[in-house]
Design a protein around this motif. Sequence first.
Motif, PDB file in Angstrom:
ATOM      1  N   MET A  85     -34.728 -24.316  -6.012  1.00  0.00           N
ATOM      2  CA  MET A  85     -33.323 -23.959  -5.287  1.00  0.00           C
ATOM      3  C   MET A  85     -33.400 -24.463  -3.830  1.00  0.00           C
ATOM      4  O   MET A  85     -32.268 -24.869  -3.365  1.00  0.00           O
ATOM      5  CB  MET A  85     -33.480 -22.473  -5.449  1.00  0.00           C
ATOM      6  N   ILE A  86     -34.747 -24.612  -3.170  1.00  0.00           N
ATOM      7  CA  ILE A  86     -34.575 -25.131  -1.681  1.00  0.00           C
ATOM      8  C   ILE A  86     -34.352 -26.717  -1.905  1.00  0.00           C
ATOM      9  O   ILE A  86     -33.382 -27.131  -1.011  1.00  0.00           O
ATOM     10  CB  ILE A  86     -35.975 -25.305  -1.129  1.00  0.00           C
ATOM     11  N   SER A  87     -34.804 -27.329  -2.838  1.00  0.00           N
ATOM     12  CA  SER A  87     -34.465 -28.716  -2.763  1.00  0.00           C
ATOM     13  C   SER A  87     -32.897 -29.143  -3.042  1.00  0.00           C
ATOM     14  O   SER A  87     -32.448 -30.068  -2.744  1.00  0.00           O
ATOM     15  CB  SER A  87     -35.114 -29.633  -3.729  1.00  0.00           C
ATOM     16  N   LEU A  88     -32.260 -28.011  -3.883  1.00  0.00           N
ATOM     17  CA  LEU A  88     -30.748 -28.291  -4.137  1.00  0.00           C
ATOM     18  C   LEU A  88     -29.850 -27.848  -3.122  1.00  0.00           C
ATOM     19  O   LEU A  88     -28.785 -28.499  -2.822  1.00  0.00           O
ATOM     20  CB  LEU A  88     -30.517 -27.655  -5.387  1.00  0.00           C
ATOM     21  N   ALA A  89     -30.384 -26.824  -2.605  1.00  0.00           N
ATOM     22  CA  ALA A  89     -29.376 -26.313  -1.079  1.00  0.00           C
ATOM     23  C   ALA A  89     -29.604 -27.322   0.031  1.00  0.00           C
ATOM     24  O   ALA A  89     -28.640 -27.464   0.937  1.00  0.00           O
ATOM     25  CB  ALA A  89     -29.919 -25.050  -0.737  1.00  0.00           C
ATOM     26  N   ALA A  90     -30.723 -28.118   0.166  1.00  0.00           N
ATOM     27  CA  ALA A  90     -30.812 -28.635   1.294  1.00  0.00           C
ATOM     28  C   ALA A  90     -30.480 -30.341   1.173  1.00  0.00           C
ATOM     29  O   ALA A  90     -30.580 -30.998  -0.083  1.00  0.00           O
ATOM     30  CB  ALA A  90     -32.312 -28.948   2.020  1.00  0.00           C
ATOM     31  N   ARG A 108     -34.666 -32.831   3.851  1.00  0.00           N
ATOM     32  CA  ARG A 108     -35.585 -32.086   2.951  1.00  0.00           C
ATOM     33  C   ARG A 108     -36.991 -31.575   3.253  1.00  0.00           C
ATOM     34  O   ARG A 108     -37.235 -30.520   3.097  1.00  0.00           O
ATOM     35  CB  ARG A 108     -35.515 -32.758   1.272  1.00  0.00           C
ATOM     36  N   GLY A 109     -37.536 -32.402   3.916  1.00  0.00           N
ATOM     37  CA  GLY A 109     -38.864 -32.137   4.346  1.00  0.00           C
ATOM     38  C   GLY A 109     -38.866 -30.958   5.655  1.00  0.00           C
ATOM     39  O   GLY A 109     -39.805 -30.056   5.506  1.00  0.00           O
ATOM     40  N   ARG A 110     -37.903 -31.075   6.272  1.00  0.00           N
ATOM     41  CA  ARG A 110     -37.686 -30.144   7.262  1.00  0.00           C
ATOM     42  C   ARG A 110     -37.435 -28.586   6.391  1.00  0.00           C
ATOM     43  O   ARG A 110     -37.881 -27.564   7.199  1.00  0.00           O
ATOM     44  CB  ARG A 110     -36.697 -30.379   8.298  1.00  0.00           C
ATOM     45  N   ALA A 111     -36.680 -28.512   5.492  1.00  0.00           N
ATOM     46  CA  ALA A 111     -36.223 -27.584   4.844  1.00  0.00           C
ATOM     47  C   ALA A 111     -37.348 -26.786   4.182  1.00  0.00           C
ATOM     48  O   ALA A 111     -37.702 -25.602   4.341  1.00  0.00           O
ATOM     49  CB  ALA A 111     -35.254 -27.845   3.743  1.00  0.00           C
ATOM     50  N   PHE A 112     -38.259 -27.795   3.539  1.00  0.00           N
ATOM     51  CA  PHE A 112     -39.410 -27.020   3.079  1.00  0.00           C
ATOM     52  C   PHE A 112     -40.449 -26.608   4.210  1.00  0.00           C
ATOM     53  O   PHE A 112     -41.006 -25.694   3.808  1.00  0.00           O
ATOM     54  CB  PHE A 112     -40.303 -28.248   2.176  1.00  0.00           C
ATOM     55  N   GLY A 113     -40.354 -27.237   5.334  1.00  0.00           N
ATOM     56  CA  GLY A 113     -41.390 -27.028   6.271  1.00  0.00           C
ATOM     57  C   GLY A 113     -40.881 -25.545   6.780  1.00  0.00           C
ATOM     58  O   GLY A 113     -41.706 -24.653   6.975  1.00  0.00           O
ATOM     59  N   LEU A 151     -44.081 -30.933  11.169  1.00  0.00           N
ATOM     60  CA  LEU A 151     -44.728 -32.024  10.232  1.00  0.00           C
ATOM     61  C   LEU A 151     -43.616 -31.961   9.391  1.00  0.00           C
ATOM     62  O   LEU A 151     -43.637 -33.282   8.807  1.00  0.00           O
ATOM     63  CB  LEU A 151     -45.970 -31.391   9.923  1.00  0.00           C
ATOM     64  N   GLY A 152     -42.641 -31.134   8.830  1.00  0.00           N
ATOM     65  CA  GLY A 152     -41.768 -31.543   7.705  1.00  0.00           C
ATOM     66  C   GLY A 152     -40.766 -32.549   8.110  1.00  0.00           C
ATOM     67  O   GLY A 152     -40.325 -33.348   7.650  1.00  0.00           O
ATOM     68  N   ALA A 153     -40.314 -32.294   9.600  1.00  0.00           N
ATOM     69  CA  ALA A 153     -39.383 -33.491  10.371  1.00  0.00           C
ATOM     70  C   ALA A 153     -40.111 -34.718  10.367  1.00  0.00           C
ATOM     71  O   ALA A 153     -39.404 -35.744  10.159  1.00  0.00           O
ATOM     72  CB  ALA A 153     -39.141 -32.658  11.590  1.00  0.00           C
ATOM     73  N   VAL A 154     -41.503 -34.851  10.838  1.00  0.00           N
ATOM     74  CA  VAL A 154     -42.254 -35.970  10.646  1.00  0.00           C
ATOM     75  C   VAL A 154     -42.304 -36.665   9.326  1.00  0.00           C
ATOM     76  O   VAL A 154     -42.145 -37.969   9.186  1.00  0.00           O
ATOM     77  CB  VAL A 154     -43.737 -35.641  10.984  1.00  0.00           C
ATOM     78  N   ALA A 155     -42.393 -35.726   8.288  1.00  0.00           N
ATOM     79  CA  ALA A 155     -42.276 -36.233   6.968  1.00  0.00           C
ATOM     80  C   ALA A 155     -40.999 -37.179   6.812  1.00  0.00           C
ATOM     81  O   ALA A 155     -40.891 -38.097   6.104  1.00  0.00           O
ATOM     82  CB  ALA A 155     -42.659 -35.001   5.876  1.00  0.00           C
ATOM     83  N   ASP A 156     -39.892 -36.606   7.115  1.00  0.00           N
ATOM     84  CA  ASP A 156     -38.564 -36.924   6.988  1.00  0.00           C
ATOM     85  C   ASP A 156     -38.388 -38.500   7.485  1.00  0.00           C
ATOM     86  O   ASP A 156     -37.664 -39.132   7.299  1.00  0.00           O
ATOM     87  CB  ASP A 156     -37.461 -36.070   7.396  1.00  0.00           C
ATOM     88  N   ARG A 157     -39.093 -38.651   8.658  1.00  0.00           N
ATOM     89  CA  ARG A 157     -39.064 -39.909   9.503  1.00  0.00           C
ATOM     90  C   ARG A 157     -40.116 -40.986   9.191  1.00  0.00           C
ATOM     91  O   ARG A 157     -39.492 -42.175   8.807  1.00  0.00           O
ATOM     92  CB  ARG A 157     -39.242 -39.627  11.014  1.00  0.00           C
ATOM     93  N   ALA A 166     -43.590 -31.150  -2.275  1.00  0.00           N
ATOM     94  CA  ALA A 166     -42.515 -30.842  -3.112  1.00  0.00           C
ATOM     95  C   ALA A 166     -41.265 -31.594  -2.705  1.00  0.00           C
ATOM     96  O   ALA A 166     -40.536 -31.821  -3.490  1.00  0.00           O
ATOM     97  CB  ALA A 166     -42.178 -29.288  -2.969  1.00  0.00           C
ATOM     98  N   ALA A 167     -41.129 -31.980  -1.472  1.00  0.00           N
ATOM     99  CA  ALA A 167     -39.894 -32.748  -1.124  1.00  0.00           C
ATOM    100  C   ALA A 167     -40.052 -34.136  -1.532  1.00  0.00           C
ATOM    101  O   ALA A 167     -39.109 -34.568  -2.056  1.00  0.00           O
ATOM    102  CB  ALA A 167     -39.964 -32.822   0.585  1.00  0.00           C
ATOM    103  N   ALA A 168     -41.200 -34.586  -1.507  1.00  0.00           N
ATOM    104  CA  ALA A 168     -41.499 -35.957  -2.171  1.00  0.00           C
ATOM    105  C   ALA A 168     -41.060 -35.919  -3.664  1.00  0.00           C
ATOM    106  O   ALA A 168     -40.468 -36.751  -4.387  1.00  0.00           O
ATOM    107  CB  ALA A 168     -42.751 -36.517  -1.902  1.00  0.00           C
ATOM    108  N   THR A 169     -41.589 -34.949  -4.288  1.00  0.00           N
ATOM    109  CA  THR A 169     -41.268 -34.778  -5.826  1.00  0.00           C
ATOM    110  C   THR A 169     -39.859 -34.614  -6.113  1.00  0.00           C
ATOM    111  O   THR A 169     -39.064 -35.314  -6.954  1.00  0.00           O
ATOM    112  CB  THR A 169     -41.861 -33.625  -6.208  1.00  0.00           C
ATOM    113  N   ALA A 170     -39.132 -34.074  -5.104  1.00  0.00           N
ATOM    114  CA  ALA A 170     -37.895 -33.615  -5.262  1.00  0.00           C
ATOM    115  C   ALA A 170     -36.914 -34.945  -5.277  1.00  0.00           C
ATOM    116  O   ALA A 170     -35.772 -35.432  -5.901  1.00  0.00           O
ATOM    117  CB  ALA A 170     -37.177 -32.705  -4.413  1.00  0.00           C
TER     118      ALA A 170
END
Length: 447
Positions: free
Chosen positions: A149-154, A159-164, A309-315, A366-370
């Motif tokens: 649900m998180i991955s579909l909504a974001a 997505r990394g920041r959403a999970f963060g 760190l979620g934002a860093v992962a997105d970058r 989870a973000a990487a898997t999505a």
Amino acid sequence: MYLADRRAAAPPGDGRDGADRPPGRRGVTALPPTVLVLGTVSLITDISSEMVTAVLPLYLVAELGLSPLGFGVLDGVYNGVGALVRLVGGRLSDRGGGAGHKAVAAVGYGLSALCKPLLLLVHSLPLIGAVLAVDRTGKGLRTAPRDAMISLAAEPAVRGRAFGVHRAMDTAGALCGPLVAFVLLRAAAEGYDAVFLVSFCVAVLGVVVLLLFVPRTIAAVRGTTERAVAERAVAAEQPPAGPRTPVRALLGRPEVRRLTGCAVLLGLTTLSDSFLYLTLQRGLDLPTGWFPLLPLGTAAAFLLLAVPLGAVADRIGRRRLFLAGHLALLCAYGLLLVPPGGGVALVGAVLVLHGTFYAATDGVLAAATADAVPEDARGSGLAVVQTGQTAARFVCSLAFGAAWTAWGTRTAVLTAALGLALAAAVSAFLLRRAVPAQPPNSPSEPA
């Protein structure tokens, strides 16, 4: 239920889930409300579960006299049972269509809540193990559909920041849970019974919030940045998942196969939280009354670092940060091998590194898997990777408990550290070619 149904009926693009917000808008406010509501559910639920988790190792080892090997078996069951049902939860949520994710997650949260009062009624080790197994079954059922649900909504670009953000809210509950348990143990005559009863009441509140405020269905948000388009193209080029053999078909996708393999390798050398805290407590001879406070250090670091760190992962790339998080865990293992005498500074350093590990790996994986699985198999894809990781950690608990019993704490930790270093090196090699070519962030792409 009425509130959730009204939200579900909102037409796409009405702005309620943030789908049509300007892509350059930064900060938590740019995330869809669904992510924040699910974060609230997790926050409440984690207060409940961490109240029990904080006192359980001490209760079993100090009160029941369980050996390290026996605790390793029970801890492995506690963490491993969920792995057996995550695939079921992910698959059921995908089969249920848009409403399946919420329905399966609600069953999982409810099942875990019902187990809390049962701990008041059971006192033998086999019965406690059975109750904990049912509790972990609930967690296993809810994890994949919740993350789906998180991955579909974001939007994919954030997505990394959403999970963060979700993990930060979840960890806020983990921070409060041990504090509540600590207060109850000191204030109540029957401290453990009070912990279990209050935990049940809090868990029920989490289920109520889920039912009332999470939409019944969540339409996938498709990003329009170059990076989001590139990620969808990579996922589309993979072999189809297939409706009849989802696990085999998903593992036939190279991206999913590599991520699962690395999650398993690293999970085989990831000590459970309980063992890490017991190692600290025994190594420094901390008073048992302070034991429930040890998870606070991990939770505080996790809370502070999950969003950035979620934002860093997105970058920089989610796989890179996932590996870097395990290097932080390796440093924590190294500090556990330091001779006694470090005192509070040593405890603080280990717990900060432990929290950094979780902030850089939990939601990031989870973000990487999505990114690697199609929308119609999102729950199953997340469950495949999470099941491999959780099953590996189950094996690690058994092995570490046996090593502790046979060789002692120091040798067991040294073995885990060497294994983690080797697993990280192999994982870096496997993921080096797995990262799809991603253009630099355009000026309009959120960081």
